[in-house]
Design a protein around this motif. Structure first.
Motif: not given
Length: 88
Positions: A28-48
């Motif tokens: 569960c912790r691994v899935r949560k970490k992956l989900r947060y990493e994906y969301l952070e990448e998404l935010v960075q792409d949108r900010e660009k």
């Protein structure tokens, strides 16, 4: 209809149950970490993308201001006739 709970005759020791619980929590912790990493990448792409659009909007504002003031320079003429301006 059957009863809920453990099946008769099947004993479950506390150690294996605890180990499965630990494994489940770890996954569960691994899935949560992956989900947060994906969301952070998404935010960075949108900010660009937002930054690029803001830059483009500022360029259009400057072009409009120059056209409104009647100050059409050679640079502005080249920009308006360029492929970039037409594609955008």
């Amino acid at each position: 209809m059957g009863k809920r709970g453990r099946k008769p005759g099947v004993k479950q020791d506390g150690v294996s149950k605890l180990e499965r619980s630990r494994l489940s929590a770890r996954e569960c912790r691994v899935r949560k970490k992956l989900r947060y990493e994906y969301l952070e990448e998404l935010v960075q792409d949108r900010e660009k993308a937002i930054s690029a659009l803001e830059h483009e909007l500022e360029l259009y504002r400057k072009v409009c201001e120059q056209i409104d003031s009647g100050n059409i320079t050679e640079e502005l003429r080249n920009l308006v006739e360029s492929d970039w301006f037409v594609k955008s």
